[in-house]
Write an enzyme that holds these catalytic residues in place. Sequence first.
Site, short mmCIF file in Angstrom:
data_model
loop_
_atom_site.label_atom_id
_atom_site.label_comp_id
_atom_site.label_asym_id
_atom_site.label_seq_id
_atom_site.Cartn_x
_atom_site.Cartn_y
_atom_site.Cartn_z
N LYS A 190 0.83 -1.21 0.00
CA LYS A 190 0.00 0.00 0.00
C LYS A 190 0.86 1.26 0.00
CE LYS A 190 -4.03 -2.13 2.19
NZ LYS A 190 -4.91 -2.16 3.37
N LYS A 220 -7.35 -11.48 -5.51
CA LYS A 220 -8.43 -11.75 -4.57
C LYS A 220 -9.58 -10.77 -4.79
CE LYS A 220 -8.60 -10.29 -0.35
NZ LYS A 220 -8.50 -10.01 1.11
N LYS A 222 -12.72 -5.03 -2.19
CA LYS A 222 -13.41 -3.75 -2.40
C LYS A 222 -12.56 -2.79 -3.22
CE LYS A 222 -13.99 -3.41 2.09
NZ LYS A 222 -13.91 -4.76 2.64
#
Length: 342
Positions: free
Chosen positions: A119, A203, A206
């Site tokens: 991230k 995966k 969201k």
Amino acid sequence: MFSVPIARPRAFSGIQPTADSLHLGNYLGALKQWVELQDSYDCIYSVVDLHALTVGPDPESLRQRVRATAAQFLAAGVDPERSILFVQSEVPQHTQLTWLLNCVTGFGEAGRMTQFKDKAAKLGDQAVTVGLFDYPVLMAADILLYDAELVPVGEDQRQHLELSRTLAARLNSRFGEGAAVVPEALIVKATAKIYDLQEPTAKMSKTGHPSGIIELLDDPKVIAKRIKSAVTDSGAEVTWDPAAKPGVANLLSIYSALTGQPIEQIVDDYQGKLYGHLKSDLAEVVIAALSPFRERTALYLADPGQLDRILSTGAERAEDIADRVYRRIATRFGLGQAERSR
């Protein structure tokens, strides 16, 4: 003669309220396990809103999503009579224990977390917050605060769970056995990962492709459209080959998880048929499975008083446990206030 109830091991898990609806990966990889665990564990489930702050949500949206997420837990079968269901921020000991754990966690140890590095690489130094860096320590506090022996987590959270285990063992080594319970991970291999419909090697998430997720509260027409437009693979034969045919394998995994049919049986049933047949049938399977879920969620959201009572009672029960565990650990650190009675 009265029988004494046998104490059951404790399980803890949580999901962030970062979207209006949970998705199919949440349901198959987490919620179904949660419901089943209620039969053999004392379960504590949380809407972990403090974790959600790391993405900078709109405050009013966060409040609404907290309630919608809790309603979906209940709609999936989390029973507030058998489990504790609460909102993380309503129990202040989560942040208190996080600070204690920060003081026994190495900077390099926290910085090695793969999710943080990924991230941080995407966001850049200016956008990375201390909260994002400290996320795994807060997760460890969530778990250790309830003496959880079992933690159902996704494969992507295994490294964070290992940090929780490391910190629990460190507390026991430094302060003596009994300071903390060392948790075990529960990762169900068959449904540990449900993949993105548009990027079947990633995966379902969201933050993934907008058309790659099936949200639990989606309209049936939207569900059908997304499944029928799912990326498949070269060839036309329905076979189980996750390496060569990840798109088809993902569809088969979803079909199997929702129907309980072995993948081998599903493959046999589609011999001589095309990908389109599988997609059409899978759309019906998913819609049939999620329609009652959507209706139950709507009922909980339509009765805010009942939802408030469930969450308030859950927070009181959670804090009763959390306060005792926090005081036990804080005492080991030498914090005198931990010894005061409530």
